[in-house]
Enzyme design. Structure first.
Site, PDB file in Angstrom:
ATOM      1  N   ASP A  41      -5.035   1.000  -0.129  1.00 24.35           N
ATOM      2  CA  ASP A  41      -6.105   1.696   0.566  1.00 24.35           C
ATOM      3  C   ASP A  41      -6.419   1.051   1.920  1.00 24.35           C
ATOM      4  O   ASP A  41      -6.382  -0.167   2.063  1.00 24.35           O
ATOM      5  CB  ASP A  41      -7.367   1.657  -0.316  1.00 24.35           C
ATOM      6  CG  ASP A  41      -8.529   2.412   0.277  1.00 24.35           C
ATOM      7  OD1 ASP A  41      -8.390   3.623   0.501  1.00 24.35           O
ATOM      8  OD2 ASP A  41      -9.580   1.789   0.523  1.00 24.35           O
ATOM      9  N   GLU A  73      -1.865   3.826   2.830  1.00 25.40           N
ATOM     10  CA  GLU A  73      -2.762   4.771   3.481  1.00 25.40           C
ATOM     11  C   GLU A  73      -3.075   4.149   4.842  1.00 25.40           C
ATOM     12  O   GLU A  73      -3.927   3.261   4.963  1.00 25.40           O
ATOM     13  CB  GLU A  73      -4.048   4.973   2.673  1.00 25.40           C
ATOM     14  CG  GLU A  73      -4.912   6.081   3.269  1.00 25.40           C
ATOM     15  CD  GLU A  73      -6.402   5.789   3.285  1.00 25.40           C
ATOM     16  OE1 GLU A  73      -7.158   6.674   3.676  1.00 25.40           O
ATOM     17  OE2 GLU A  73      -6.802   4.660   2.933  1.00 25.40           O
TER      18      GLU A  73
END
Length: 631
Positions: free
Chosen positions: A314, A367
């Protein structure tokens, strides 16, 4: 008088590795470990608290009194406190009470390496071990083939707490999900499930992205063995498991990692590097060896102990840029005077080398939302070493294009075709994730223009275009059947919508797209290579039509893809063909079974009429707002 017995699981080599930031299986040593010592059952504890004056284990077993069970500090300046507590066994709740050398600060902390935590809002650690017997030997043996970059990768992103609720509106357990979710994903034909963070977190509205228990599956859905059972069932059904992993920040909750031993132990002491203004959370000190060992050990833990097949990392952009979300004066350049966080980049490279080296066949997925070069290139070629990267630019451009009324799309064709100018600079995954259906952005369905028929036709066209564009795919739960409302983490998906034909039509299309993707090597064998794609025509702005070829290793398996981005039915539409022969329409998003008008092409033959620079061509009917795939 304390009955803590001096004992250690650490060798001198372990300590040397820990200090050097190279111990990547700290979970085997740190934390609480039920065991038997000299014939007596109990638990060994080890915690890193270098500025502590004393560290005690507290719990119901000593009425939460400090000093009853003090741990012993090691002699080797590692900062590790440890000891064996007889009679304190599996199931006991506990914390560490830490008196700091730092101005007498006292903290009560959950165990950073705890395998199981109390159900939030309670936040103590639980002594745990499970004896789960894995049944996924076959999958683990061949997943390297299933999980490689030249194989189908169609991902269903799931928030376990809101995929579906029980009849009394409570969470489904891991075991219940192992039945219902696994059956559904298998029926839909997705190759992988991506789970939004399941590591323990205190605050439901964070969706799991504010982690406090990095080594514990959340107890909201059951015990750690229950989560292993869910992963196991997915594997037994040939479905890979991707876990969201959050090394970019952690919350300031008093029981968590922040100010752990009265000092900035896990977080960077400089607020310009140690505090995240967007998420009001703390940032790891990526340059501190012991913190690096903690993070890489954590990634290893989920791959090792829970058989995860991939980690989706993330917020990578927030890690690698010192000025991420910061104004001038709120950040300090690195030693070269630029904005790259060299310590974070070094950690990421070491992480990727470590996990790929230790677990052949896994993937890491970034990401990462910027144009940073080489995110998915190998470390030895100067990259960050990820297997894939989310293609955020494609997602933004595509959704921006689709929300336009079709009459205006001819002026914006470049928004669609632009992605092909950089499609092969990284190994891209195309994401329609949870972030695109919250905070007033509306559901995918309601971002589409037009009346009800056109909204659904546009959504089917969107998914057809997505599955045929180079790269791998990710759809957030609910999108696959045209969820009409925004995602709300407190509610289950609107499954009742499947009583309506338009919604079941979208669901059937996604099911068929997954099958076409898996059955046609042209869509995956070269999905990250420019050799796997060729334009036939990207210049028909007036009709808002694009035509391209997808290629695999064998030319006879090539596919022709035609997308019509307007509601106009176009008959006798001519397309140049690189070779002669009979062709067959293998998917048409306008099929009546999907809720379309039913316009199709029964027989397609090439003729000797030049078009698009080719000597031969075909003439077909282009259904309104459709993707058609021709073989």
């Amino acid at each position: 008088m304390s009955n803590v017995i001096p004992y250690s699981l650490f060798s001198e080599f372990d300590i040397d590795l820990f200090k050097a930031g190279k111990h990547f299986r700290l979970y085997e040593k740190m934390g609480s470990h039920p065991m038997e010592l000299n014939g007596e059952k109990g638990t060994y504890f080890a915690v890193w608290a270098p500025t502590a004056r004393t560290v005690s284990v507290i719990g119901n077993f000593n009425d939460w009194r400090a000093g009853e069970h003090p741990l012993n500090v090691r002699w080797d300046s590692s900062g590790i406190w440890e000891g064996f507590l007889p009679g304190v066994c599996k199931g006991e709740i506990y914390k560490y009470k830490i008196h700091s050398e730092n101005h007498g600060v006292v903290t009560e902390k959950a165990d950073p390496f705890s395998r199981y935590c109390e159900l939030p809002p309670q936040n103590a650690s639980i002594i745990w071990e499970d004896t789960y017997k894995w049944q996924d030997k076959d999958w683990m043996g061949y997943r390297k083939d299933k999980n490689s970059l030249d194989r189908p990768f169609s991902v269903y992103e799931v928030h376990l707490g809101s995929w579906k609720k029980s009849k009394d509106n409570t969470f489904l357990t891991y075991s219940e999900l192992a039945d219902e979710l696994v059956d559904y994903v298998k029926e839909m034909g997705f190759t992988h499930v991506e789970l939004m963070p399941i590591m323990e977190f205190p605050y439901d509205p964070s969706w799991g992205y504010q982690v406090t228990g990095y080594f514990a599956p959340t107890s909201r859905f059951g015990e750690p063995g229950g989560f292993k059972y869910l992963v196991d069932k997915l594997h037994q059904n040939d479905i890979g498991v991707i876990l969201d992993w959050v090394p970019s920040h952690f919350p300031e909750d008093a029981f968590g990692l922040g100010f752990f031993d009265g000092s900035h132990l896990y977080e960077h002491p400089d607020r310009r590097k140690g505090y995240h203004p967007d998420w009001k959370s703390l940032i790891f000190n990526y340059g501190r060896n012991e913190v690096r060992a903690f993070l890489i050990s954590n990634a290893m833990f989920w791959l090792d102990q829970f058989h995860a097949d991939a980690l989706r990392v993330d917020a990578v952009a927030s890690m690698i840029y010192l000025d991420y979300s910061r104004e001038e004066g709120e950040w300090e350049p690195n030693m070269y005077g630029n904005n790259e966080n060299l310590e974070a980049m070094s950690l990421i490279r070491e992480l990727n080398q470590a996990v790929y080296g230790e677990f052949p066949g896994i993937q890491t997925i970034a990401e990462e939302s910027t144009a940073f070069s080489g995110v998915s290139r190998p470390v030895d070629l100067g990259g960050l070493g990820f297997g894939m990267k989310w293609m955020m630019g494609w997602m933004h451009d595509t959704l921006e294009y689709f929300k336009k009324e079709p009459i205006y799309r001819k002026y914006h064709q470049n928004d669609l075709t632009f992605s092909m100018t950089y499609a092969f600079t990284e190994n891209f995954m195309l994401p329609f994730s949870h972030d695109e259906v919250v905070y007033g952005k509306q559901s995918l369905l309601y971002r589409m223009p037009g009346d009800e028929w056109q909204r659904f036709a546009n959504l089917r066209l969107l998914f057809g275009y997505m599955f045929t564009h180079p790269g791998t795919n990710l759809i957030f739960m609910g999108g696959e059947f045209g969820q009409s409302s925004e995602w709300n983490f407190q509610n289950g998906l609107d499954w009742y919508l499947l009583q309506y034909d338009f919604h079941t039509g979208v669901q059937q299309l996604v099911k068929d797209l997954n099958k076409v993707y898996k059955d046609n090597p042209a869509l995956y064998e070269k999905q990250f290579s420019p050799e796997g794609f060729q334009w036939i025509d990207y210049g028909d702005h007036e009709n808002s039509v694009i035509t391209f070829i997808r290629k695999g290793h064998d030319a006879k398996n090539d596919l022709i893809v035609v997308c019509n981005f307007t509601p106009a039915l176009r008959e006798n539409y001519r397309i140049g063909m690189p070779k002669p022969g009979k062709l067959k329409e293998i998917l048409n998003s306008d099929d009546k079974k999907y809720g379309g008008s039913g316009s199709s092409n029964k027989v397609i033959k090439t003729s000797k009429i030049p078009c698009h620079g080719y000597e031969k061509s075909i003439e077909i009917t282009l259904p309104p707002l459709s993707t058609i795939i021709i073989k």
